[in-house]
Design a protein around this motif. Structure first.
Motif, mmCIF file in Angstrom:
data_model
loop_
_atom_site.group_PDB
_atom_site.id
_atom_site.type_symbol
_atom_site.label_atom_id
_atom_site.label_comp_id
_atom_site.label_asym_id
_atom_site.label_seq_id
_atom_site.Cartn_x
_atom_site.Cartn_y
_atom_site.Cartn_z
ATOM 1 N N THR A 193 0.858 -1.190 0.000
ATOM 2 C CA THR A 193 0.000 0.000 0.000
ATOM 3 C C THR A 193 0.889 1.234 0.000
ATOM 4 O O THR A 193 1.809 1.333 0.818
ATOM 5 C CB THR A 193 -0.906 0.006 1.250
ATOM 6 O OG1 THR A 193 -1.705 -1.172 1.235
ATOM 7 C CG2 THR A 193 -1.833 1.218 1.248
ATOM 8 N N ALA A 201 -2.205 12.656 -6.790
ATOM 9 C CA ALA A 201 -3.226 11.791 -7.387
ATOM 10 C C ALA A 201 -3.921 12.498 -8.544
ATOM 11 O O ALA A 201 -4.253 11.888 -9.556
ATOM 12 C CB ALA A 201 -4.244 11.373 -6.324
ATOM 13 N N THR A 224 -5.644 9.520 -10.673
ATOM 14 C CA THR A 224 -5.769 8.232 -9.965
ATOM 15 C C THR A 224 -6.775 8.364 -8.821
ATOM 16 O O THR A 224 -6.690 9.265 -7.998
ATOM 17 C CB THR A 224 -4.381 7.789 -9.435
ATOM 18 O OG1 THR A 224 -3.548 7.494 -10.554
ATOM 19 C CG2 THR A 224 -4.491 6.545 -8.554
ATOM 20 N N GLN A 225 -7.720 7.450 -8.788
ATOM 21 C CA GLN A 225 -8.774 7.476 -7.773
ATOM 22 C C GLN A 225 -8.282 6.812 -6.478
ATOM 23 O O GLN A 225 -7.427 5.918 -6.526
ATOM 24 C CB GLN A 225 -10.006 6.722 -8.287
ATOM 25 C CG GLN A 225 -10.563 7.247 -9.601
ATOM 26 C CD GLN A 225 -11.037 8.684 -9.495
ATOM 27 O OE1 GLN A 225 -11.830 9.006 -8.615
ATOM 28 N NE2 GLN A 225 -10.531 9.545 -10.366
ATOM 29 N N SER A 227 -7.893 4.254 -3.524
ATOM 30 C CA SER A 227 -8.037 2.787 -3.464
ATOM 31 C C SER A 227 -7.843 2.089 -4.805
ATOM 32 O O SER A 227 -8.187 0.923 -4.941
ATOM 33 C CB SER A 227 -9.387 2.369 -2.874
ATOM 34 O OG SER A 227 -9.490 2.861 -1.566
ATOM 35 N N THR A 228 -7.293 2.812 -5.785
ATOM 36 C CA THR A 228 -6.951 2.161 -7.055
ATOM 37 C C THR A 228 -5.821 1.154 -6.806
ATOM 38 O O THR A 228 -4.936 1.409 -5.985
ATOM 39 C CB THR A 228 -6.457 3.228 -8.068
ATOM 40 O OG1 THR A 228 -7.510 4.127 -8.316
ATOM 41 C CG2 THR A 228 -6.001 2.594 -9.378
ATOM 42 N N THR A 229 -5.859 0.022 -7.484
ATOM 43 C CA THR A 229 -4.754 -0.931 -7.401
ATOM 44 C C THR A 229 -3.956 -0.878 -8.702
ATOM 45 O O THR A 229 -4.503 -1.084 -9.784
ATOM 46 C CB THR A 229 -5.277 -2.361 -7.148
ATOM 47 O OG1 THR A 229 -5.954 -2.371 -5.891
ATOM 48 C CG2 THR A 229 -4.136 -3.362 -7.117
ATOM 49 N N LEU A 230 -2.682 -0.543 -8.579
ATOM 50 C CA LEU A 230 -1.804 -0.509 -9.748
ATOM 51 C C LEU A 230 -0.997 -1.804 -9.798
ATOM 52 O O LEU A 230 -0.584 -2.321 -8.762
ATOM 53 C CB LEU A 230 -0.856 0.692 -9.665
ATOM 54 C CG LEU A 230 -1.537 2.079 -9.608
ATOM 55 C CD1 LEU A 230 -0.485 3.150 -9.369
ATOM 56 C CD2 LEU A 230 -2.307 2.362 -10.897
ATOM 57 N N ARG A 252 -1.778 -0.776 -3.850
ATOM 58 C CA ARG A 252 -3.018 -0.063 -3.571
ATOM 59 C C ARG A 252 -2.662 1.382 -3.229
ATOM 60 O O ARG A 252 -1.771 1.639 -2.405
ATOM 61 C CB ARG A 252 -3.693 -0.733 -2.377
ATOM 62 C CG ARG A 252 -5.154 -0.408 -2.229
ATOM 63 C CD ARG A 252 -5.658 -1.225 -1.040
ATOM 64 N NE ARG A 252 -6.739 -0.530 -0.387
ATOM 65 C CZ ARG A 252 -8.023 -0.734 -0.688
ATOM 66 N NH1 ARG A 252 -8.358 -1.600 -1.612
ATOM 67 N NH2 ARG A 252 -8.951 -0.063 -0.049
#
Ligand SMILES: [Zn+2]
Ligand SMILES: [Zn+2]
Length: 285
Positions: A193, A201, A224-225, A227-230, A252
């Protein structure tokens, strides 16, 4: 790291119960001169996070029963010959009678004097007649990349020696893995995380992220929102026994909103709010 071919003599066991049956000779009938296989031996090893990910070669010290060198595994004192057991007359079994109100019952039992072999001998001084002695041995253990907590490695024939020509048991190495303070493992993926400011963001940035390969740049795209997971492709755990296949690192993104603003920042945000309202009004037209 080149782990080479670990299929021999090390087999990785994925099944929980496989290999649990090797309780050589336990509870078995000791029929005459029957070879008794050696029992499996178990060893627990603790690896750190990266050792489990990339594999490691470790020297471990195990203690197991080995064939006695003095009597060559026979259990008999060298120079003596076994003789017929006088208790059972060489049959290996004795018949005992029990008188009950229902009559006399006869029971065939393994002879306790000779253990069912039908022979008695002067026991070897080194092993007290067992034919095996407990010894310590150092073995080099090759742990393949991608093992996880609970994985078991099987080292063939490195368990306890058998008796009367029985085959040796196997050695099972049970793996425990220490956790990493920042990286969490989820099978072949690694979870992490990261925190970015709301400005980063919105505008996008590049941050440094810890991975099992060291620090790696990660691009946070503009917009980037929370809780986005990259996905950092192939920065995860190598897939067991499949060379060149790796899981991913999943990052995350936690977006941090400031709790306090300077008066100047507040003014700018308010201007932004007005601008945003104006935009909405325009789009509604
Ligand atoms: Zn011996
Ligand atoms: Zn006997």
């Amino acid at each position: 790291m080149d782990m080479g071919d670990f299929s021999n003599p090390f087999d990785l066991f994925e099944s929980l119960f496989e290999g649990m049956g090797g309780m050589g000779g336990m509870g078995g009938r000791a029929s005459r001169n029957r070879a008794v296989d050696g029992q499996d031996e178990y060893y627990n090893i603790v690896l750190n996070f990266k050792e489990a990910v990339f594999g490691v070669e470790k020297e471990i010290e195990i203690t197991r029963l080995e064939s006695c060198g003095t009597c060559d595994g026979s259990g008999a004192k060298p120079g003596t010959k076994p003789s017929k057991c006088s208790t059972c007359g060489g049959q290996g079994q004795v018949v005992s009678s029990a008188r009950t109100p229902l009559g006399v019952f006869q029971q065939v039992m393994t002879c306790s004097s000779c253990g069912g072999t039908g022979e008695t001998f002067s026991p070897c001084n080194t092993c007290s007649g067992d034919g095996r002695v407990r010894r310590t041995k150092r073995i080099s253990l090759k742990v393949p990349a991608g093992v996880d907590a609970g994985s078991r490695l099987r080292v063939r024939s490195e368990g306890n020696a058998g008796r009367r020509g029985g085959s040796p048991g196997d050695l099972f190495v049970i793996i425990e893995v220490m956790s990493d303070p920042v990286l969490k493992r989820d099978d072949t993926n690694i979870l992490y995380t990261c925190k970015v400011s709301y400005i980063d963001a919105i505008l996008g940035t590049t941050i440094k992220v810890p991975t099992v390969d060291g620090m790696v740049d990660l691009k946070i795209p503009a917009g980037t929102q929370p809780s986005t997971t990259l996905v950092m492709a192939k920065k995860g755990v190598p897939v067991l026994s499949k060379r060149n296949m790796r899981g991913d690192q999943l990052v995350r993104v936690q977006v941090e909103i400031p709790k306090r603003l300077s008066s100047e920042e507040k003014k700018l945000i308010e201007e932004l709010a007005d601008l945003s309202k104006g935009k909405t009004a325009t789009s509604r037209r």
